[in-house]
Design an enzyme around this catalytic site. Structure first.
Site, mmCIF file in Angstrom:
data_model
loop_
_atom_site.group_PDB
_atom_site.id
_atom_site.type_symbol
_atom_site.label_atom_id
_atom_site.label_comp_id
_atom_site.label_asym_id
_atom_site.label_seq_id
_atom_site.Cartn_x
_atom_site.Cartn_y
_atom_site.Cartn_z
ATOM 1 N N CYS A 2 56.270 16.766 29.672
ATOM 2 C CA CYS A 2 57.649 17.169 29.903
ATOM 3 C C CYS A 2 58.061 16.772 31.314
ATOM 4 C CB CYS A 2 57.902 18.668 29.737
ATOM 5 S SG CYS A 2 57.456 19.308 28.133
ATOM 6 N N ARG A 27 56.733 11.112 30.783
ATOM 7 C CA ARG A 27 56.054 12.413 30.747
ATOM 8 C C ARG A 27 56.159 13.081 29.375
ATOM 9 N NH1 ARG A 27 54.956 14.195 35.968
ATOM 10 N NH2 ARG A 27 54.467 16.216 35.076
ATOM 11 N N TRP A 76 57.637 16.925 25.598
ATOM 12 C CA TRP A 76 56.464 16.617 24.771
ATOM 13 C C TRP A 76 56.112 17.940 24.115
ATOM 14 C CZ3 TRP A 76 51.419 18.136 24.010
ATOM 15 C CH2 TRP A 76 50.601 17.236 23.307
ATOM 16 N N ASN A 102 58.251 23.314 31.566
ATOM 17 C CA ASN A 102 57.116 22.433 31.318
ATOM 18 C C ASN A 102 55.875 23.309 31.334
ATOM 19 O OD1 ASN A 102 55.144 20.456 31.283
ATOM 20 N ND2 ASN A 102 55.432 19.887 33.440
ATOM 21 N N GLY A 103 55.087 23.269 30.266
ATOM 22 C CA GLY A 103 53.866 24.074 30.225
ATOM 23 C C GLY A 103 53.835 24.950 28.987
ATOM 24 N N GLU A 485 37.063 1.191 27.518
ATOM 25 C CA GLU A 485 38.460 1.121 27.942
ATOM 26 C C GLU A 485 39.245 0.154 27.053
ATOM 27 O OE1 GLU A 485 40.502 2.672 29.556
ATOM 28 O OE2 GLU A 485 42.057 1.330 30.295
ATOM 29 N N LYS A 489 42.516 1.337 24.955
ATOM 30 C CA LYS A 489 43.833 0.687 25.078
ATOM 31 C C LYS A 489 44.355 0.295 23.706
ATOM 32 C CE LYS A 489 45.028 1.537 28.272
ATOM 33 N NZ LYS A 489 44.262 2.261 29.217
ATOM 34 N N GLU A 492 45.421 3.452 21.588
ATOM 35 C CA GLU A 492 46.645 4.147 21.985
ATOM 36 C C GLU A 492 47.880 3.277 21.850
ATOM 37 O OE1 GLU A 492 46.632 5.816 25.942
ATOM 38 O OE2 GLU A 492 45.683 4.067 26.807
ATOM 39 N N HIS A 508 20.965 0.684 16.813
ATOM 40 C CA HIS A 508 20.718 2.106 16.530
ATOM 41 C C HIS A 508 21.802 2.670 15.614
ATOM 42 C CE1 HIS A 508 17.492 2.094 19.439
ATOM 43 N NE2 HIS A 508 18.302 1.430 20.233
ATOM 44 N N LYS A 611 52.233 10.728 29.464
ATOM 45 C CA LYS A 611 51.461 10.153 30.557
ATOM 46 C C LYS A 611 50.675 11.211 31.320
ATOM 47 C CE LYS A 611 51.095 6.619 33.747
ATOM 48 N NZ LYS A 611 50.009 5.903 33.095
HETATM 49 O O1 M6R Z 1 46.695 11.063 35.123
HETATM 50 P P1 M6R Z 1 45.257 10.961 34.767
HETATM 51 O O2 M6R Z 1 44.614 9.731 35.345
HETATM 52 O O3 M6R Z 1 44.475 12.182 35.082
HETATM 53 O O4 M6R Z 1 45.225 10.784 33.190
HETATM 54 C C1 M6R Z 1 44.006 10.759 32.509
HETATM 55 C C2 M6R Z 1 44.206 10.315 31.084
HETATM 56 O O5 M6R Z 1 45.054 11.193 30.411
HETATM 57 C C3 M6R Z 1 44.776 8.903 31.015
HETATM 58 O O6 M6R Z 1 43.981 7.977 31.678
HETATM 59 C C4 M6R Z 1 44.936 8.476 29.542
HETATM 60 O O7 M6R Z 1 43.682 8.302 28.954
HETATM 61 C C5 M6R Z 1 45.782 7.217 29.440
HETATM 62 N N1 M6R Z 1 46.714 7.350 28.364
HETATM 63 C C6 M6R Z 1 44.983 5.998 29.204
HETATM 64 O O8 M6R Z 1 45.735 4.851 29.071
#
Ligand code: M6R
Length: 616
Positions: A2, A27, A76, A102-103, A485, A489, A492, A508, A611
């Site tokens: 949010c 956000r 969100w 927010n929260g 990673e 990527k 998501e 394994h 984010k």
């Molecule tokens: O703001 P932060 O770096 O703490 O966020 C951590 C994760 O939420 C963030 O890296 C998330 O995995 C991203 N969507 C990855 O692209």
């Protein structure tokens, strides 16, 4: 999660609110809303589910009356589906009061029951409306907005930033925060509030972060900050280091495309001012105390998602350079496993936003247990750095796309600097070795520029793979977290099932997944590092190729050993093995973006994500 904006002043309030929401849309983007106190003295509001543009279109067709006090919210969803009625603001006191939040107000059920018994009705399923109704109830009881606000805030439990306006107090916004971010922007005859400085950076660079359990009142003339008991407190002001243009697309088709091309700057800016030719000096580490670096016996890196993979890459290097045991823990697992922490344990959190609730809670837990803490963070004034013993900011600039790219390479860079400084102080690397690693770090931006040139090649590859139901990623040593990673990527952004594996794990179990045509990206380590690791990865490639995999190798220039077995080879420039991950991740970032784009998906705002994950 949010985004929140508040404005009091003489500007076009709606322009300020919508601009602030646009820059904070990363956000949360499942609904948005605004409320203003009009120049006629009444409160008007509008809210819509869907992206911010839906609200903008609605307001174009049905504008609110002009006013000079307003609040805005991009959501969100936590409580209640993302539908119009659950969007913020929520109104109370007969429509005279509006609140955004927010929260999560965790004790909402108890408050709601009380309010129902007092005869109030609810329109939405949200905890926020419960908060708004309580505030309205208290305004009616006390006859004073400020008193009622303080009483309401003291009732809330959980995590919250709330902003409220009331038409009987037309030039005033009240706000409070507990475990959720809130920043103030100071103007001339105007003032701002935001979840982060992006909310108002277009208008002012003078900002302050609101501390835990503090309330703020802004009017055009001034800002007052108190604790929840009403006692005045001083806030620490800072200057925002970047311009509004840094959070614009700047001609790129997406923020992600722009941010990937900013990878070189993210590394260069994070290194700048922290090295000489032969030594590393991160002045910010001084706040840890003189002997901490020498006395540290164990380092725990805590983070979530992409940031945790940055930690996993750096753990190999820091442990080898500084000869300190380094482990990486997911923040949300860390504090529930009763970890062994001593005053000689250094807990290093890694967070782009500096607001990730899981990481914040893990930092607080580590501090309670007596550890020293360092925050690796990309966001000035965020909560995690403010609460840590030392801060090493990454200078990647604002990262707007929800999927992290440039912040990831900046995090590894900052952690490498930290590792080198520890090695220097502890005498575990010679001056020559430190100098060689500094030079590697400094050469990275130019090398990333070269990697970026593979963009069109990868776009082609991505177009061929839009129908692939799954993509696998393999790596060893520092290449393993890069495989993780790469898979994250792709999940998501392109909503494709993707898994990253340590190449050594193949036999394994995961090799059973290999079938004819299965695409597998393999991060190939340099043969100039450990020849043994290199030849093992080449063997892994042969094993999966023999079972029908379609192999896309990411290998350094001149590595011919992979040629007979790889269907495609993406070349990266030569680098010391510890620095290869920063190069190898870039084609994977581009691949995920291009594949999502080829599937017609929104690469900046993938579904279900936000984010900044500010709830646990
Ligand atoms: O703001 P932060 O770096 O703490 O966020 C951590 C994760 O939420 C963030 O890296 C998330 O995995 C991203 N969507 C990855 O692209």
């Amino acid at each position: 999660m949010c985004g929140i904006v508040g404005y009091v002043g003489q500007k076009q309030t709606m322009e300020v609110l919508l601009g602030g929401l646009k820059r904070q849309e990363y956000r949360g983007y499942d609904s948005a809303g605004v409320a203003v106190i009009t120049d006629g003295g009444s409160l008007e509001s509008a809210k819509k589910s869907g992206k911010l543009q839906v609200l903008v279109d609605h307001l174009t067709a049905h504008p609110l009356t002009a006013g000079h006090t307003g609040i805005g919210h991009t959501r969100w969803a936590t409580h209640g589906a993302p539908v119009d009625v659950n969007a913020h603001p929520h109104l109370a006191d007969g429509g005279k009061l509006a609140m955004i939040h927010n929260g999560i107000i965790e004790n909402f059920a108890e408050i709601k029951q009380e309010m129902l018994e007092a005869g109030h009705e609810f329109l939405s399923e949200t905890d926020t409306e419960v908060g708004a109704v309580l505030l309205g109830h208290l305004v009616a009881q006390t006859g004073d907005f400020r008193t009622a606000f303080a009483q309401a805030v003291n009732r809330f439990e959980g995590a919250f930033t709330v902003l409220a306006i009331h038409q009987d107090s037309p030039d005033l916004i009240l706000a409070a925060r507990h475990n959720s971010p809130l920043v103030i922007g100071f103007g001339d005859g105007e003032n701002f509030l935001g979840s982060d400085v992006a909310a108002f950076v277009e208008y002012t660079h003078h900002a302050a972060a609101v501390g835990q359990d503090q309330m703020v009142a802004i009017t055009p003339e001034g800002v007052t900050v108190t604790d929840f008991a009403g006692k005045a407190v001083e806030v620490e002001r800072f200057e925002i280091e970047w311009d509004a243009s840094a959070s614009d697309k700047g001609g790129w088709p997406s923020f992600m495309a722009k941010e990937i091309t900013e990878n070189p700057d993210a590394v260069a800016n994070t290194v700048r001012g922290r090295v000489t030719e032969t030594a590393v000096d991160i002045p910010e580490l001084a706040t840890l105390g003189a002997d901490t670096i020498k006395n540290t016996q164990r380092i725990i890196l805590i983070a979530c998602g992409t940031a945790s993979y940055a930690g996993q890459v750096a753990a190999y290097a820091i442990e080898q350079w500084a000869r300190i045991p380094v482990e990486v823990q997911l923040s949300h697992e860390f504090r529930y496993r009763d970890p062994v922490i001593t005053p000689q344990t250094l807990v290093v959190s890694i967070s782009q936003s500096g607001e990730t609730m899981d990481t914040l809670m893990a930092v607080r837990y580590a501090m309670e247990k007596g550890a020293k803490t360092v925050s690796i963070c990309n966001t000035q004034g965020a909560t995690i750095p403010r609460e840590s013993d030392a801060i090493v900011y990454t200078h990647a600039g604002p990262e707007v796309a929800v999927a992290s790219t440039k912040a990831f390479v900046a995090q590894i860079t900052a952690l490498y600097l930290l590792g080198l400084q520890f090695a220097q102080v502890r005498g575990t690397l010679s001056e020559k070795e430190i100098a060689r690693n500094i030079s590697e770090l400094q050469s990275l931006p130019g090398k990333i520029e070269q990697v970026l040139l593979v963009g069109p090649e990868i776009r082609q590859l991505a177009k061929w793979m839009t129908e692939s139901p799954a993509v696998l990623f393999l790596g060893r040593h520092v290449g393993f977290p890069i495989a993780l990673e790469g898979a994250l990527k792709l999940k998501e952004l392109a909503y494709i099932h993707a898994e990253g594996f340590a190449a050594g794990e193949l036999k394994h179990g995961p090799i059973a997944l290999i079938d004819h045509g299965q695409p597998v990206f393999v991060v190939v380590p340099s043969p100039r590092g450990s020849a043994e690791i290199h030849s093992k990865v080449v063997s892994n490639i042969q094993e999966i190729r023999a079972r029908g995999a379609r192999v896309i190798a990411i290998a350094e220039q001149g590595d011919v050993a992979v040629l007979p077995y790889a269907d495609e080879v993406i070349r990266i420039p030569l680098a010391d093995p510890f620095f290869e991950p920063i190069l190898a991740v870039v084609p994977l970032q581009i691949f995920a973006m291009e594949l999502a784009d080829a599937k017609g998906l929104d690469v900046d705002q993938p579904r279900n994500l936000a984010k900044s994950v500010t709830v646990e």
